[in-house]
Design a protein around this motif. Structure first.
Motif, PDB file in Angstrom:
ATOM      1  N   ARG A  77       2.808 -11.262   8.156  1.00 19.63           N
ATOM      2  CA  ARG A  77       2.610  -9.809   8.300  1.00 19.63           C
ATOM      3  C   ARG A  77       3.961  -9.093   8.400  1.00 19.63           C
ATOM      4  O   ARG A  77       4.169  -8.044   7.803  1.00 19.63           O
ATOM      5  CB  ARG A  77       1.734  -9.523   9.516  1.00 19.63           C
ATOM      6  CG  ARG A  77       1.358  -8.056   9.614  1.00 19.63           C
ATOM      7  CD  ARG A  77       0.237  -7.801  10.603  1.00 19.63           C
ATOM      8  NE  ARG A  77      -1.014  -8.179   9.948  1.00 19.63           N
ATOM      9  CZ  ARG A  77      -1.867  -9.079  10.428  1.00 19.63           C
ATOM     10  NH1 ARG A  77      -1.631  -9.702  11.553  1.00 19.63           N
ATOM     11  NH2 ARG A  77      -2.976  -9.349   9.783  1.00 19.63           N
ATOM     12  N   VAL A  78       4.905  -9.693   9.135  1.00 17.58           N
ATOM     13  CA  VAL A  78       6.233  -9.091   9.281  1.00 17.58           C
ATOM     14  C   VAL A  78       7.034  -9.237   7.981  1.00 17.58           C
ATOM     15  O   VAL A  78       7.649  -8.279   7.505  1.00 17.58           O
ATOM     16  CB  VAL A  78       6.996  -9.720  10.468  1.00 17.58           C
ATOM     17  CG1 VAL A  78       8.441  -9.232  10.507  1.00 17.58           C
ATOM     18  CG2 VAL A  78       6.284  -9.410  11.773  1.00 17.58           C
ATOM     19  N   ILE A  79       7.010 -10.442   7.401  1.00 18.74           N
ATOM     20  CA  ILE A  79       7.777 -10.717   6.183  1.00 18.74           C
ATOM     21  C   ILE A  79       7.377  -9.786   5.045  1.00 18.74           C
ATOM     22  O   ILE A  79       8.229  -9.290   4.302  1.00 18.74           O
ATOM     23  CB  ILE A  79       7.605 -12.196   5.780  1.00 18.74           C
ATOM     24  CG1 ILE A  79       8.379 -13.097   6.739  1.00 18.74           C
ATOM     25  CG2 ILE A  79       8.025 -12.440   4.344  1.00 18.74           C
ATOM     26  CD1 ILE A  79       8.012 -14.564   6.642  1.00 18.74           C
ATOM     27  N   PHE A  80       6.085  -9.520   4.895  1.00 16.78           N
ATOM     28  CA  PHE A  80       5.648  -8.623   3.821  1.00 16.78           C
ATOM     29  C   PHE A  80       5.530  -7.176   4.280  1.00 16.78           C
ATOM     30  O   PHE A  80       5.558  -6.254   3.467  1.00 16.78           O
ATOM     31  CB  PHE A  80       4.349  -9.125   3.193  1.00 16.78           C
ATOM     32  CG  PHE A  80       4.569 -10.345   2.353  1.00 16.78           C
ATOM     33  CD1 PHE A  80       5.188 -10.255   1.122  1.00 16.78           C
ATOM     34  CD2 PHE A  80       4.207 -11.596   2.819  1.00 16.78           C
ATOM     35  CE1 PHE A  80       5.433 -11.378   0.362  1.00 16.78           C
ATOM     36  CE2 PHE A  80       4.441 -12.731   2.067  1.00 16.78           C
ATOM     37  CZ  PHE A  80       5.060 -12.624   0.835  1.00 16.78           C
ATOM     38  N   PHE A  84       6.836  -3.756   2.013  1.00 16.32           N
ATOM     39  CA  PHE A  84       5.718  -2.891   1.637  1.00 16.32           C
ATOM     40  C   PHE A  84       5.538  -1.695   2.564  1.00 16.32           C
ATOM     41  O   PHE A  84       5.246  -0.594   2.097  1.00 16.32           O
ATOM     42  CB  PHE A  84       4.415  -3.694   1.564  1.00 16.32           C
ATOM     43  CG  PHE A  84       4.350  -4.618   0.380  1.00 16.32           C
ATOM     44  CD1 PHE A  84       4.608  -4.160  -0.900  1.00 16.32           C
ATOM     45  CD2 PHE A  84       4.018  -5.948   0.542  1.00 16.32           C
ATOM     46  CE1 PHE A  84       4.546  -5.006  -2.005  1.00 16.32           C
ATOM     47  CE2 PHE A  84       3.943  -6.804  -0.550  1.00 16.32           C
ATOM     48  CZ  PHE A  84       4.208  -6.329  -1.823  1.00 16.32           C
ATOM     49  N   ASN A  85       5.725  -1.874   3.851  1.00 15.86           N
ATOM     50  CA  ASN A  85       5.499  -0.779   4.797  1.00 15.86           C
ATOM     51  C   ASN A  85       6.770  -0.030   5.166  1.00 15.86           C
ATOM     52  O   ASN A  85       6.788   1.191   5.162  1.00 15.86           O
ATOM     53  CB  ASN A  85       4.811  -1.299   6.063  1.00 15.86           C
ATOM     54  CG  ASN A  85       3.431  -1.844   5.771  1.00 15.86           C
ATOM     55  OD1 ASN A  85       2.766  -1.419   4.837  1.00 15.86           O
ATOM     56  ND2 ASN A  85       2.995  -2.804   6.562  1.00 15.86           N
ATOM     57  N   GLN A  86       7.849  -0.743   5.471  1.00 20.18           N
ATOM     58  CA  GLN A  86       9.078  -0.071   5.870  1.00 20.18           C
ATOM     59  C   GLN A  86       9.839   0.511   4.688  1.00 20.18           C
ATOM     60  O   GLN A  86      10.328   1.637   4.760  1.00 20.18           O
ATOM     61  CB  GLN A  86       9.974  -1.017   6.656  1.00 20.18           C
ATOM     62  CG  GLN A  86       9.464  -1.266   8.064  1.00 20.18           C
ATOM     63  CD  GLN A  86      10.446  -2.067   8.866  1.00 20.18           C
ATOM     64  OE1 GLN A  86      10.264  -3.256   9.060  1.00 20.18           O
ATOM     65  NE2 GLN A  86      11.499  -1.418   9.313  1.00 20.18           N
ATOM     66  N   LEU A  87       9.963  -0.269   3.603  1.00 19.63           N
ATOM     67  CA  LEU A  87      10.711   0.220   2.434  1.00 19.63           C
ATOM     68  C   LEU A  87       9.821   0.930   1.426  1.00 19.63           C
ATOM     69  O   LEU A  87      10.318   1.501   0.471  1.00 19.63           O
ATOM     70  CB  LEU A  87      11.433  -0.943   1.747  1.00 19.63           C
ATOM     71  CG  LEU A  87      12.472  -1.680   2.580  1.00 19.63           C
ATOM     72  CD1 LEU A  87      13.094  -2.817   1.765  1.00 19.63           C
ATOM     73  CD2 LEU A  87      13.547  -0.737   3.098  1.00 19.63           C
ATOM     74  N   CYS A 140      -1.561 -10.360   3.200  1.00 19.31           N
ATOM     75  CA  CYS A 140      -0.911 -10.416   4.518  1.00 19.31           C
ATOM     76  C   CYS A 140      -0.894  -9.069   5.230  1.00 19.31           C
ATOM     77  O   CYS A 140      -0.899  -9.024   6.456  1.00 19.31           O
ATOM     78  CB  CYS A 140       0.514 -10.929   4.378  1.00 19.31           C
ATOM     79  SG  CYS A 140       0.617 -12.530   3.576  1.00 19.31           S
ATOM     80  N   ILE A 141      -0.846  -7.979   4.479  1.00 18.11           N
ATOM     81  CA  ILE A 141      -0.809  -6.656   5.104  1.00 18.11           C
ATOM     82  C   ILE A 141      -2.102  -5.884   4.887  1.00 18.11           C
ATOM     83  O   ILE A 141      -2.290  -4.837   5.490  1.00 18.11           O
ATOM     84  CB  ILE A 141       0.391  -5.824   4.618  1.00 18.11           C
ATOM     85  CG1 ILE A 141       0.290  -5.544   3.131  1.00 18.11           C
ATOM     86  CG2 ILE A 141       1.707  -6.499   4.985  1.00 18.11           C
ATOM     87  CD1 ILE A 141       1.229  -4.471   2.641  1.00 18.11           C
ATOM     88  N   ASN A 142      -2.973  -6.386   4.038  1.00 18.44           N
ATOM     89  CA  ASN A 142      -4.207  -5.663   3.702  1.00 18.44           C
ATOM     90  C   ASN A 142      -5.455  -6.252   4.339  1.00 18.44           C
ATOM     91  O   ASN A 142      -6.555  -5.866   3.995  1.00 18.44           O
ATOM     92  CB  ASN A 142      -4.382  -5.577   2.185  1.00 18.44           C
ATOM     93  CG  ASN A 142      -3.333  -4.702   1.541  1.00 18.44           C
ATOM     94  OD1 ASN A 142      -3.001  -3.650   2.066  1.00 18.44           O
ATOM     95  ND2 ASN A 142      -2.794  -5.134   0.415  1.00 18.44           N
ATOM     96  N   ASP A 143      -5.298  -7.210   5.233  1.00 18.05           N
ATOM     97  CA  ASP A 143      -6.473  -7.796   5.904  1.00 18.05           C
ATOM     98  C   ASP A 143      -6.932  -6.939   7.051  1.00 18.05           C
ATOM     99  O   ASP A 143      -6.243  -6.275   7.687  1.00 18.05           O
ATOM    100  CB  ASP A 143      -6.150  -9.204   6.436  1.00 18.05           C
ATOM    101  CG  ASP A 143      -6.105 -10.212   5.289  1.00 18.05           C
ATOM    102  OD1 ASP A 143      -6.567  -9.901   4.195  1.00 18.05           O
ATOM    103  OD2 ASP A 143      -5.588 -11.331   5.539  1.00 18.05           O
TER     104      ASP A 143
END
Length: 143
Positions: A77-80, A84-87, A140-143
């Motif tokens: 979740r952090v790696i992706f 995807f979220n921060q940048l 990883c971020i969309n669950d």
């Protein structure tokens, strides 16, 4: 535990475990590490080649290494989440040596899709496979 703010240390650790990476990047990169129970780095990701594909549409290159078990739901979740979220990237890219089946299996299990061959990407006669993952396809971020 995630290790942030120590990009040189994490990049050096990752580079030391990747056959085709002689040294860590010298500029324009970020790195995140995963710390094991003993306080040592057990995995890490280097992000390079952040660029704009089209207005407001960014891509970044992903290079990773680790020991078995370093990829957990939290670390993924952090790696992706970073690209995807921060940048606010729309995609993350990875390049694997065609002969490196273990790396290719890993990126495919993570959800990357093969987008083509790059001839001689790792030297004469050593082709690479270019992979991409779109934000909407990142489990990883969309669950």
């Amino acid at each position: 535990m995630i290790l942030a703010g120590q990009r040189e240390q994490v990049a050096k650790w990752v580079a030391s475990r990747i056959k085709d990476m002689q040294s860590p990047p010298d500029k324009d990169y970020e790195a995140l590490g995963v710390i094991g129970k003993g306080g040592e780095i057990i995995g890490g990701v280097i992000y390079t080649n952040y660029f704009e594909l089209a207005p407001g549409q960014h891509d970044i290159r992903f290079t990773a290494a680790g020991v078995p078990g370093w990829l957990t739901k939290t670390s993924l979740r952090v790696i992706f989440g970073y690209p995807f979220n921060q940048l606010n990237c729309i995609r993350v890219s990875a390049l694997c040596a065609k002969a490196n089946r273990r790396s290719r299996d890993l990126v495919e299990r993570l959800g990357f899709v093969s987008e083509g061959n790059i001839r001689h990407a790792f030297g004469t006669g050593r082709d690479g496979i270019y992979y991409g993952m779109l934000r909407d396809d990142c489990r990883c971020i969309n669950d």
